[in-house]
Design a protein around this motif. Structure first.
Motif, PDB file in Angstrom:
ATOM      1  N   GLU A   1       0.796  -1.231   0.000  1.00 48.59           N
ATOM      2  CA  GLU A   1       0.000   0.000   0.000  1.00 48.59           C
ATOM      3  C   GLU A   1       0.829   1.282   0.000  1.00 48.59           C
ATOM      4  OE1 GLU A   1      -2.963  -0.256  -0.630  1.00 48.59           O
ATOM      5  OE2 GLU A   1      -3.815  -2.059   0.257  1.00 48.59           O
ATOM      6  N   LEU A   2       1.911   1.310   0.736  1.00 46.29           N
ATOM      7  CA  LEU A   2       2.684   2.535   0.914  1.00 46.29           C
ATOM      8  C   LEU A   2       3.610   2.778  -0.268  1.00 46.29           C
ATOM      9  CD1 LEU A   2       3.730   1.982   4.639  1.00 46.29           C
ATOM     10  CD2 LEU A   2       1.765   3.273   3.785  1.00 46.29           C
ATOM     11  N   GLY A   3       3.880   4.049  -0.537  1.00 46.00           N
ATOM     12  CA  GLY A   3       4.780   4.384  -1.628  1.00 46.00           C
ATOM     13  C   GLY A   3       6.129   3.730  -1.480  1.00 46.00           C
ATOM     14  N   VAL A   4       6.675   3.744  -0.281  1.00 48.64           N
ATOM     15  CA  VAL A   4       8.013   3.212  -0.053  1.00 48.64           C
ATOM     16  C   VAL A   4       8.051   1.686  -0.176  1.00 48.64           C
ATOM     17  CG1 VAL A   4       7.877   2.914   2.455  1.00 48.64           C
ATOM     18  CG2 VAL A   4      10.045   3.594   1.408  1.00 48.64           C
TER      19      VAL A   4
ATOM     20  N   ARG B   1      -1.511   3.065  -5.949  1.00 49.91           N
ATOM     21  CA  ARG B   1      -2.778   2.743  -5.276  1.00 49.91           C
ATOM     22  C   ARG B   1      -3.709   3.954  -5.229  1.00 49.91           C
ATOM     23  NH1 ARG B   1      -5.236  -1.259  -4.655  1.00 49.91           N
ATOM     24  NH2 ARG B   1      -5.614  -1.410  -2.406  1.00 49.91           N
ATOM     25  N   GLY B   2      -3.295   5.034  -5.892  1.00 49.20           N
ATOM     26  CA  GLY B   2      -4.174   6.186  -6.019  1.00 49.20           C
ATOM     27  C   GLY B   2      -3.857   7.351  -5.122  1.00 49.20           C
TER      28      GLY B   2
ATOM     29  N   TRP C   1     -10.656   4.023  -1.173  1.00 47.25           N
ATOM     30  CA  TRP C   1      -9.416   3.419  -0.690  1.00 47.25           C
ATOM     31  C   TRP C   1      -8.267   4.419  -0.759  1.00 47.25           C
ATOM     32  CZ3 TRP C   1      -9.026  -1.328   1.612  1.00 47.25           C
ATOM     33  CH2 TRP C   1      -7.732  -1.711   1.983  1.00 47.25           C
ATOM     34  N   ALA C   2      -8.137   5.085  -1.904  1.00 44.57           N
ATOM     35  CA  ALA C   2      -7.072   6.070  -2.053  1.00 44.57           C
ATOM     36  C   ALA C   2      -7.271   7.226  -1.085  1.00 44.57           C
ATOM     37  CB  ALA C   2      -7.030   6.575  -3.493  1.00 44.57           C
ATOM     38  N   ASP C   3      -8.520   7.648  -0.888  1.00 45.71           N
ATOM     39  CA  ASP C   3      -8.786   8.718   0.076  1.00 45.71           C
ATOM     40  C   ASP C   3      -8.350   8.298   1.476  1.00 45.71           C
ATOM     41  OD1 ASP C   3      -9.874  10.196  -1.992  1.00 45.71           O
ATOM     42  OD2 ASP C   3     -11.957   9.752  -1.461  1.00 45.71           O
ATOM     43  N   CYS C   4      -8.558   7.026   1.808  1.00 40.24           N
ATOM     44  CA  CYS C   4      -8.144   6.523   3.126  1.00 40.24           C
ATOM     45  C   CYS C   4      -6.623   6.501   3.254  1.00 40.24           C
ATOM     46  CB  CYS C   4      -8.717   5.135   3.367  1.00 40.24           C
ATOM     47  SG  CYS C   4     -10.481   5.126   3.772  1.00 40.24           S
ATOM     48  N   LEU C   5      -5.925   6.136   2.184  1.00 41.53           N
ATOM     49  CA  LEU C   5      -4.460   6.179   2.219  1.00 41.53           C
ATOM     50  C   LEU C   5      -3.971   7.605   2.463  1.00 41.53           C
ATOM     51  CD1 LEU C   5      -3.164   3.832  -0.635  1.00 41.53           C
ATOM     52  CD2 LEU C   5      -3.036   3.462   1.831  1.00 41.53           C
ATOM     53  N   ALA C   6      -4.608   8.560   1.803  1.00 37.41           N
ATOM     54  CA  ALA C   6      -4.226   9.960   1.980  1.00 37.41           C
ATOM     55  C   ALA C   6      -4.484  10.411   3.417  1.00 37.41           C
ATOM     56  CB  ALA C   6      -4.997  10.846   1.004  1.00 37.41           C
TER      57      ALA C   6
ATOM     58  N   ASP D   1      -3.857  -4.577  -0.852  1.00 36.82           N
ATOM     59  CA  ASP D   1      -2.798  -4.976  -1.765  1.00 36.82           C
ATOM     60  C   ASP D   1      -1.665  -5.644  -0.997  1.00 36.82           C
ATOM     61  OD1 ASP D   1      -0.187  -4.439  -3.397  1.00 36.82           O
ATOM     62  OD2 ASP D   1      -1.815  -4.085  -4.813  1.00 36.82           O
ATOM     63  N   ASN D   2      -1.268  -6.829  -1.455  1.00 40.76           N
ATOM     64  CA  ASN D   2      -0.212  -7.587  -0.766  1.00 40.76           C
ATOM     65  C   ASN D   2       1.159  -7.419  -1.396  1.00 40.76           C
ATOM     66  OD1 ASN D   2      -0.630  -9.076  -3.078  1.00 40.76           O
ATOM     67  ND2 ASN D   2      -1.643 -10.778  -2.037  1.00 40.76           N
ATOM     68  N   GLY D   3       1.299  -6.446  -2.328  1.00 42.57           N
ATOM     69  CA  GLY D   3       2.597  -6.207  -2.939  1.00 42.57           C
ATOM     70  C   GLY D   3       3.056  -7.395  -3.763  1.00 42.57           C
ATOM     71  N   PRO D   4       4.316  -7.796  -3.642  1.00 45.51           N
ATOM     72  CA  PRO D   4       4.832  -8.904  -4.458  1.00 45.51           C
ATOM     73  C   PRO D   4       4.451 -10.279  -3.925  1.00 45.51           C
ATOM     74  CG  PRO D   4       6.571  -8.107  -3.039  1.00 45.51           C
ATOM     75  CD  PRO D   4       5.382  -7.197  -2.810  1.00 45.51           C
ATOM     76  N   TRP D   5       3.763 -10.304  -2.779  1.00 45.53           N
ATOM     77  CA  TRP D   5       3.489 -11.574  -2.125  1.00 45.53           C
ATOM     78  C   TRP D   5       2.124 -12.132  -2.517  1.00 45.53           C
ATOM     79  CZ3 TRP D   5       8.116 -12.567  -0.730  1.00 45.53           C
ATOM     80  CH2 TRP D   5       8.948 -11.547  -0.287  1.00 45.53           C
ATOM     81  N   ARG D   6       1.808 -13.270  -2.012  1.00 47.24           N
ATOM     82  CA  ARG D   6       0.554 -13.953  -2.337  1.00 47.24           C
ATOM     83  C   ARG D   6      -0.263 -14.145  -1.066  1.00 47.24           C
ATOM     84  NH1 ARG D   6       0.579 -19.903  -5.213  1.00 47.24           N
ATOM     85  NH2 ARG D   6      -1.660 -20.179  -5.556  1.00 47.24           N
TER      86      ARG D   6
END
Length: 489
Positions: A47-50, A57-58, A269-274, A315-320
């Protein structure tokens, strides 16, 4: 005390290394460092930029990304598979299978930690710390098990979970989820709505509101306001503090404060990240404005992998996988730690750390000894966090999903005993364990056991050590009431 084999244990010290200032008349006591733990709710690895998310993710996450640059970021920080187990592990330093908190409570039996368990808040309170918490507890809804009876001086939040915000809104918000009608739907006469409490130690918790969708949207702002006040108040008084800030985002229903609704143009979702990034920044600003930035250990992490329920999938990134499984997408969570002048800035590590380790490490920071009358699974990671050593003091751990031992991680290997790809898939006990090389197979698609059967040996040592400790210290059963007394050995 029997400890899990295959895990290297760091040494404990009684006090963090600080400089003692002397006056001609008497020695001043060294200032105890403050500790701030920001625990996101079901924030997936991607989820995070870093961590590869953010704009993808918006919504950018500049404050959290900057925090990562100011401290150390872990790529292999691991949690338990569900909310309650992870929070229990953080509070007690014990795998949740030991404490009867290995799954999210459904109701009908006593829930949460027995009063016999010792929390990190109790340890730090005993060292003169002010302790505060704001947000979801999820470790007991009976009054005797609420945070202000478990070591916290003050608390604002809910005893259980944010799912329950949807109960009073089933017929009010048909655009979000289907209404089932008054006759067969939820009613306060059948099941009471979840209260929002305000509480102080030694006082009866006071119900200040009911959890519904409207109050769900404002939880983050209220949690932040109270945490900021606590930080500034205690810093001004010169009192060391432990601020535990379990934020509500991005737990379902994933809804932003109305001040952030529509802000990104990319949906809720993007609003929540912000909003999450902004609230994190407010806490960091409070630490700086209070003049205690250099004296404060800050941890930012999540309790679980991503949400799995439509329309709030994370979002789980590169993982499953998702939470409620032993897949890497469930176990790996974002983790950032900052302590200026002590924790190296800009460092990134793929060494294994588990959420139980935070208990033991924070106890060390605060000058507290961990209990000696029970197994403590958390290992002291302070030297690793300080960069005094490249390797973590942990090589692996058992991964439970509820009370099922589902997998074992050891170094960059994973041994699956039960296969479950997402929370809605049925768990399948494997006839033979699957062995996964996590460096070459991040999606856990290829079983390489046929030519790497040797991995079973160190993995089984971890399981064997755990099971041996169960003989001496039997796990507490789910639903155990107080008072609990461990069986004599």
């Amino acid at each position: 005390m029997s400890m899990i084999e295959g895990i290297k244990f760091g040494s404990l010290a009684s006090l963090v290394g600080v400089t003692v200032a002397f006056s001609p008349v008497l020695a001043q006591q060294p200032r105890k460092p403050n500790v701030v733990v920001m625990l996101m709710d079901n924030l997936g690895y991607g989820e995070l930029g870093v961590y590869g998310g953010g704009l993808l993710r918006g919504a950018a996450t500049p404050r959290i990304d900057a925090l990562a640059g100011e401290g150390t970021r872990l790529l292999n920080f691991n949690v338990e598979a569900q909310c309650t187990p992870s929070r229990s592990a953080l509070m007690t330093g014990r795998f949740a299978i030991r404490s009867g908190t290995y799954e999210v409570p459904i109701g009908g039996v006593p829930d949460g930690l027995t009063q016999w368990e010792v929390t990190i808040a109790q340890l730090l309170s005993g060292q003169g710390y002010a302790t505060g918490m704001w947000g979801k507890w999820h470790l007991g809804s009976a009054q005797a098990r609420l945070p202000t009876n478990r070591g916290f001086d003050e608390w604002y939040g809910i005893p259980r979970t944010y799912d329950e915000a949807m109960w009073p809104s089933l017929d009010e918000t048909r655009s979000m989820w289907p209404s089932v009608g008054d006759k067969q739907g939820w009613s306060a006469r059948l099941v009471e709505p979840e209260p929002i409490y305000e509480a102080r130690s030694g006082e009866t918790p006071r119900v200040v509101a009911t959890l519904n969708v409207d109050n769900r949207r404002t939880m983050e702002a209220e949690i932040t306001r109270r945490a900021v006040d606590f930080i500034k108040r205690n810093a001004s008084a010169g009192k060391p503090f432990f601020a535990y800030v379990p934020f509500s985002l991005v737990h379902m229903p994933t809804l932003p404060n109305l001040e952030f609704a529509g802000k990104t143009g990319n949906g809720d979702w993007a609003d929540c990240l912000a909003e999450m990034d902004y609230r994190t920044g407010q806490v960091l600003d409070a630490i700086k404005q209070a003049g205690v930035e250099d004296d404060t250990l800050v941890i930012f992490t999540s309790d679980n992998g991503p949400e799995a329920t439509n329309p709030w999938e994370g979002d789980n990134g590169p993982w499953r996988g998702t939470y409620f499984t032993a897949m890497e997408g469930s176990l790996r969570a974002p983790f950032i730690i900052r302590w200026p002048g002590k924790v190296p800035a800009g460092r990134v590590s793929n060494e294994i750390v588990h959420i139980v380790d935070l208990f033991t490490t924070i106890a060390h920071v605060g000058g507290a000894d961990v209990p000696k009358d029970r197994p403590i699974d958390g290992v002291d990671q302070l030297d690793f966090f300080f960069g005094k050593q490249e390797a973590s003091n942990r090589e692996g751990f058992p991964a439970y999903v509820a009370d099922r031992l589902s997998a074992v991680k050891w170094r960059n290997w994973k041994v699956h005993l039960v296969w479950q790809e997402n929370m809605y898939a049925p768990p399948q006990k494997l006839p033979l364990p699957k062995v996964i090389n996590l460096l070459t197979d991040r999606k856990e698609e290829r079983d390489v056991a046929a030519y790497n059967s040797w991995v079973a040996d160190p993995a089984m040592k971890i399981i064997g050590g755990l099971e041996e400790s169960f003989k001496m210290y039997p796990p507490i059963k789910l639903g155990t009431s107080d008072p609990y007394t461990p069986p004599s050995r």
